[in-house]
Structure formats: C-alpha cells, structure tokens
Write an enzyme that holds these catalytic residues in place. Sequence first.
Site, PDB file in Angstrom:
ATOM      1  N   ASP A 322       4.558 -29.404 -32.019  1.00  0.00           N
ATOM      2  CA  ASP A 322       3.666 -28.424 -30.797  1.00  0.00           C
ATOM      3  C   ASP A 322       2.470 -28.825 -30.614  1.00  0.00           C
ATOM      4  OD1 ASP A 322       5.307 -27.256 -31.836  1.00  0.00           O
ATOM      5  OD2 ASP A 322       5.737 -26.198 -29.534  1.00  0.00           O
ATOM      6  N   GLU A 524       0.564 -17.870 -40.245  1.00  0.00           N
ATOM      7  CA  GLU A 524       1.273 -19.720 -39.640  1.00  0.00           C
ATOM      8  C   GLU A 524       1.161 -20.280 -39.893  1.00  0.00           C
ATOM      9  OE1 GLU A 524       2.869 -20.568 -35.444  1.00  0.00           O
ATOM     10  OE2 GLU A 524       0.909 -20.754 -35.473  1.00  0.00           O
TER      11      GLU A 524
END
Length: 571
Positions: A322, A524
């Site tokens: 996402d 990340e």
Amino acid sequence: MAANNSIIAPFSCSKGSRPVIPTTPLLTFLERVQETAFQTYGRSNFDPKNYVDLSLKFDLSSTVEAFDQIPKTENGLISVKDFEGFIGKWFKSAGEDLVYAEPVDFEPEPRGFLPQVENSEVRAWALEVHGLWKELSRKVSDSVHDKPELHTLLPLSEPGMIAGSRFREVYYWDSYWVLRGLLASKMYETAKSIVTNLISLLDTYGYVLNGARAYYTNRSQPPLLSAMVYEIYNKTGDLDLVRKALPPLLKEYQFWNSEIHTSIVHDAENRNHFVNRYYAMWNKPRPEASAIDRRFASKLLNVDEKQQFYREVASTAESGWDFSSRWMRNPSDFTTLTTTTILPVDLNIFILKMELDIALFAKLVGENAIAEEFLRASQTRKKAVDFVFWNENMGQWLDYWLNNGAESKEPHTWEAQNQNKNVFASNFVPLWVDLFNSDASLVEKVMRSLQSSGLLCAAGIATSLTSSGHQWDYPNGWAPMQHMIVEGLSRSASTEARKLAKDIAERWIRANYIAYKKTGKMHEKYNVEKCGEYGGGGNYKPQTGFGWSNGVVLTFLEEFGWPEDKKIECN
C-alpha cells in the site's frame, strides 16, 4: 484432528455476501477527532494514524461529551489552542499503551553470531543493528489488559517487536522478516513469542490481523505464519511449537480459501483452477486514514462507488503493497484501485508455501491424512500457478486481472491479455519456493528475465518500473522483495544464480550500511537508484526503526558473510 477440518470446512461467509466487520464506538469517535485534527492543522504535519492510536484517560461517554462542548468558530472550526487543550486533558499520548520489554534472550554479542562476517567495520555495524532489537521490543501495558475499552491497541499476552516510528504495534507480514533477523541474532524465545501473539489473534478473530489494533480487524496481510513456524522449527527442532501451531494454521487456511478470497479460472481443457486474491471485509474509510480516504472518495459520484473504493483501499492494505501502480487501472488516479479484481502472483505463492508447510507439520506430528491432503493441495496449486500466472515469453509470473468483476462467482475463462505485462518485483517471488527454485532450467530462464527486466539497480531490486509517487513503486526497494528473490536464487543449483543472489544481497547491504552511517538509522525502504539513500513517496513520512530492514540485513550477512578485504563503501 480430522482431515475434513482443514481444507473442506469453509470459513463462515455466505455465498455472494460482501462482508463488513463492524467497528467499535471508540474508533467511530476517534475518527471524528482525526477529522477535526485535519481541519485544524491541514494536510502538512498531519498523521491521521496518531489520532486513532490515542488512549482515553476517562470513559468514552464523558470524553465525547467534552469533545462536543469545545467552542467552535462561526464556520464550525476549532482553534489549535482549544483542540490541543482537549487532547492533552482527555487522552494519553499515542504509544503510551505499549511499554518497553527487555528481551529475555538478548545478548550484546551472541555466541556464533554471523560467523562469516570477518570485516571489523561491517561486524561492528551488524552488532549495532542487532542491538536495535532492544529498542524495538515492547509489551502491551497493564492498562490495556485492565481496561481494553479505552484503547485501540489489542491486549496481546507476549512481548514482541514493533516495526518502528509510527508503526507502534505488531504487524503481520513484517513479523516474518523480523523473526528471520531474530533467528540470526539467536533470539529464539523472542521469535516464539511473536508466533504466539499471532496465533492468539488467529484464535480470536479467525485470521491473523493486518496489525494488533482494533482498526485492523477487517483484514489480514500476506499469510506468512506457517513460514515463521517453519523457520523456528528449522533452527530449533521445536516440535511442541509445530503441534501448537497446526490447528490455528488449518483455521487460517480456511480463511484464505473462503469465497471472498477465491476465484476460479477455467482453462481450454475444461479444468478449473482455484486461485486467491485480497479482499478486505470493509467498505468505509480506513479508520487509521479516514480523513485522507474520504477526500480521495469525494470525486466519486455515488455511495456504491465510494464503498467499492473504500473496499479496494483496504484490500490493497491487506496486500502489504500500500500503495502501488500494480493495483491501479490508471497509475495517476488513486481512485482506480481495483485490487479485488486482481489475482496476485505472490499471494498464491504464500498460500502454496502454507500448504507445503502444513503438509510437513502434519507429517511431523503424525497427522498423516492431513499431510497427504495438503500435499495434494500444493500439487494442485502448483499447476494453477503454472497455468494462470506463468508467462513463457517474459520468463516471469504475472498477476492476472479478472474480466467479469470481483463479485462474480462464475469461473473466469483464462485469456492471455488479462495477464498484467508490467514488471514488478512480485513477478519473481515464486523463486522463493523450492518447487520452483529446484527446477534448473526454469531458474536460468527467470534469472535472465530478472537481469534484463530493468528492476536490478545500483542498490538492489526496484519494486516496479513505474514512477508513480506511491511508495511501492520505482525507485523504492523493500527488504521483503530483496530477501525472497535472493533466497530463491541462492537455493537453486545454478552457480550463476547463486552468484547473482550474492551480488544483489551485497548491493542491499551496502545501501543499508551507507544510509545508516549517514543518518544513524535503519529505514523502512531505500532508493535503489542511489546507494545509501532511503526511500520516499507514499502517504506518510519515511519511517525508521526498522524491523524488516534489520531482519533482512542480518539474514543476508548470516548467509553470505563479508570478507575482511571487501570494501563496504558504495561502488
């Protein structure tokens, strides 16, 4: 444990239904608070998740009454001063519902840690990354267990690892790569705690949630629990864990093979292939981003279109990707998300892995009928993967787009034009499973395809070739994709494939190392165009911590090592 409790028994979902899991009164109220924050602050410096992570200091009804009494301007707005005063008086800060937990099995330098890392510079850094497990270790506070109605955090019993930054809770698919890193760090008890927590979610809800928050109860995430159990068993031989995990894994298998998650693709020889998709049980704005979702939906014409868009957004979140052009009819228009009409390569591979794992676990504990049943299921799915997704000309497995709508229960007749010819890192994920990486000629073909795909960059494998501005697109690279592709190549019999795997792993290690030296953080995601640059894009600021990045770096260093005389600087 009878065999018909595994594959045959359906997950509770009536035929043709479009399920929606109800939300809680607390979440409904926190969405109002989030919307007010958006109106008060505007889009900049606004993270919608912060407001649904708040915990109440007092009961909900008193808090709602106080909220309704905040003074408003003539146009219905609340001043920054009044809003911040209300938040400070009535809420605990986001994240206060988790407290630090000292890992029981952490050692500053574990015995046998990364024996092939000979370079002192790299070894010192690896120990710093290993040390981050202490920083990311949390347990649910007593207040959540005592008064769960005041919190959106779910009361997990065991300590675990958070991803980092805004991701303050346990996440499902992140946990696989966190766990791989923990095993490299010899933290076996902490790894088992992660599995115990995920099993408890499965036992409670019938599936492992996207994350351990009340607003994630409407969807799961890529199903990797069986792979976690497999890795722990592979390292420790813990048969008790296998025995404990088998019944919940059968329940999870039922969930992913319920009607909402399955479609039938019909071939020219009159055979049906059962394949899977993502499908969230939700048709409203996601509570953790409702202010943003509503604004995207405002351009849509009617309630049905809005509800379908909300389901697509939540289903895309279920995919873990996402967001990405992979799921959009038009990459420049977010409202063209159509995830529920896509049969994804990687999801079907994860479920194939689950079938293989369950077959092994059942055999280990003497459930031979279940073992045989799941071995047959894996063979059937392998044929489905070969038929539906494989593209011989491209040498890749391609997502398949359904052509008669997500809600149709009729078989879809396979058409070559329905394969998505765009290149994504997920097109190479099947290599991760031994059924594919053990085929020498197939590995050679897929390796050549990867090398000429455009995905291989200076600092690793790009997620796609499309620069959409979404975070699961070019030029971002993500630890899970690097790991699955590298591990698949490295497990093959091909010397050249193993050499390529090592090369990609070294690029990724360098990128993580240089970024860490520049920023003092693990990130990340990374920009694979530029060694040592972290990634951007998406609907929130780049995050640090970071669970799966740490796990993959440690896993790569354990697998490939780092010689004393090899430089770590970017090439």
